[in-house]
Motif scaffolding. Structure first.
Motif, PDB file in Angstrom:
ATOM      1  N   ILE A  28      25.122  -4.534  -2.740  1.00  0.00           N
ATOM      2  CA  ILE A  28      23.946  -4.620  -3.600  1.00  0.00           C
ATOM      3  C   ILE A  28      22.774  -5.005  -2.716  1.00  0.00           C
ATOM      4  O   ILE A  28      22.707  -6.118  -2.205  1.00  0.00           O
ATOM      5  N   ALA A  29      21.885  -4.055  -2.491  1.00  0.00           N
ATOM      6  CA  ALA A  29      20.706  -4.295  -1.661  1.00  0.00           C
ATOM      7  C   ALA A  29      19.576  -4.757  -2.577  1.00  0.00           C
ATOM      8  O   ALA A  29      19.182  -4.035  -3.495  1.00  0.00           O
ATOM      9  N   VAL A  30      19.065  -5.950  -2.323  1.00  0.00           N
ATOM     10  CA  VAL A  30      18.090  -6.560  -3.231  1.00  0.00           C
ATOM     11  C   VAL A  30      16.708  -6.571  -2.597  1.00  0.00           C
ATOM     12  O   VAL A  30      16.487  -7.238  -1.577  1.00  0.00           O
ATOM     13  N   ALA A  31      15.786  -5.836  -3.212  1.00  0.00           N
ATOM     14  CA  ALA A  31      14.401  -5.802  -2.751  1.00  0.00           C
ATOM     15  C   ALA A  31      13.559  -6.764  -3.578  1.00  0.00           C
ATOM     16  O   ALA A  31      13.979  -7.246  -4.641  1.00  0.00           O
ATOM     17  N   HIS A  32      12.352  -7.014  -3.108  1.00  0.00           N
ATOM     18  CA  HIS A  32      11.487  -7.987  -3.772  1.00  0.00           C
ATOM     19  C   HIS A  32      11.049  -7.506  -5.148  1.00  0.00           C
ATOM     20  O   HIS A  32      11.147  -8.229  -6.139  1.00  0.00           O
ATOM     21  N   GLY A  33      10.546  -6.299  -5.233  1.00  0.00           N
ATOM     22  CA  GLY A  33       9.998  -5.779  -6.483  1.00  0.00           C
ATOM     23  C   GLY A  33       8.486  -5.904  -6.520  1.00  0.00           C
ATOM     24  O   GLY A  33       7.903  -6.792  -5.890  1.00  0.00           O
ATOM     25  N   SER A  34       7.840  -5.003  -7.242  1.00  0.00           N
ATOM     26  CA  SER A  34       6.383  -4.984  -7.303  1.00  0.00           C
ATOM     27  C   SER A  34       5.944  -4.183  -8.520  1.00  0.00           C
ATOM     28  O   SER A  34       6.669  -3.298  -9.003  1.00  0.00           O
ATOM     29  N   ARG A  35       4.747  -4.482  -9.013  1.00  0.00           N
ATOM     30  CA  ARG A  35       4.168  -3.661 -10.078  1.00  0.00           C
ATOM     31  C   ARG A  35       3.686  -2.316  -9.543  1.00  0.00           C
ATOM     32  O   ARG A  35       3.444  -1.393 -10.321  1.00  0.00           O
ATOM     33  N   ASP A  36       3.535  -2.229  -8.238  1.00  0.00           N
ATOM     34  CA  ASP A  36       3.067  -0.990  -7.616  1.00  0.00           C
ATOM     35  C   ASP A  36       4.241  -0.020  -7.497  1.00  0.00           C
ATOM     36  O   ASP A  36       5.227  -0.326  -6.817  1.00  0.00           O
TER      37      ASP A  36
END
Length: 268
Positions: A28-36
């Motif tokens: 499971i690769a977890v990225a930060h996340g963004s509204r963009d």
């Protein structure tokens, strides 16, 4: 059918019990996340490259915040498919709040809901020497092969997020020094959310004799902060974010293998 929890754009069959992908932990690769939306699209492409490197394993993309699917959703999907072990690799450049507090807290909550699923958190991506190489490649791409510029005339403002922690900022500043060591370029650190600013970094580079100055984002994906940097210094060339690069898959799988090896003695 495309698995909704697979990296976007990848038609990955959903693994079932007996599938050889269950012989090893899911990733499971977890990225930060963004509204963009550019951020999620970039991280999806990154994870697609990671998955392509080991097609025999089950690879999922999750986000800490602001983008979908969430960590909780992906963990639930992995558990529902029958996995008994998943390695969670933070796609983060530093070991700050998100890696040390936020993600471990989410995983503890997931463990309580899925006691039969072992969740092992791997190390963050950086600062890995291969990422410094990737940063160099982005600067070289921005300089272009048609332009011949001697190393002692190149100035690179390495631009990172910035932190309220001076210790964290000092660790990030080391990235600029390492880039200088391997290239001979003049480098300075700057931050999008704190000092020194990109203008301060540029002034220091000019004072050191650099007259071919670029901004190199120490970011995995584009978004609000990279746009802020571009707006602050519109007259400069801005290199691309790290994004999809061969180093990314190598590092993530190294983190996966190290995390898996660390738990093997506990399973013996």
């Amino acid at each position: 059918m495309t698995d909704v929890f697979a990296p976007r754009g990848i038609g990955r069959p959903v693994p079932r019990r007996g599938d050889r992908r269950f012989a090893a932990p899911a990733l499971i690769a977890v990225a930060h996340g963004s509204r963009d939306p550019r951020s999620a699209a970039t991280m999806s492409a990154v994870v697609a490259e990671i998955a392509a490197a080991r097609p025999d394993l089950d690879v999922r993309l999750a986000f800490l915040d602001l983008s979908a699917p969430s960590v909780e959703q992906v963990v639930e999907a992995v558990a529902d498919q029958g996995h008994t072990h998943a390695i969670v690799a933070p796609l983060l450049l530093g070991s700050a709040f998100h890696a040390r507090v936020d993600l471990p807290g989410l995983l503890d909550a997931c463990r309580a809901r899925h006691p039969r699923l072992r969740l092992t958190q791997a190390d963050v991506l950086g600062p890995d020497p291969r990422l410094i190489d990737a940063l160099r490649d982005r600067v070289l791409d921005a300089i272009g092969t048609s332009t011949t510029v001697s190393a002692d005339r190149v100035g690179v403002a390495v631009a990172a997020v910035g932190s309220s922690s001076s210790t964290a900022n000092a660790r990030t500043a080391a990235v600029a020094r390492r880039l200088a060591t391997i290239t001979g370029w003049h480098t300075e650190i700057c931050f999008a959310t704190t000092e020194p600013t990109v203008h301060e970094a540029v002034a220091r580079l000019r004072a050191r004799g650099a007259d071919h100055i670029l901004v190199a984002p120490w970011f995995l994906a584009p978004g609000l902060l990279t746009d802020r940097l571009a707006t602050a210094a519109p007259d400069l060339t801005h290199a691309d974010v790290l994004g999809v690069h061969r180093a990314m898959a190598e590092i993530v799988w190294d983190r996966y293998d190290a995390a898996r090896a660390a738990v093997l003695p506990l399973s013996a």
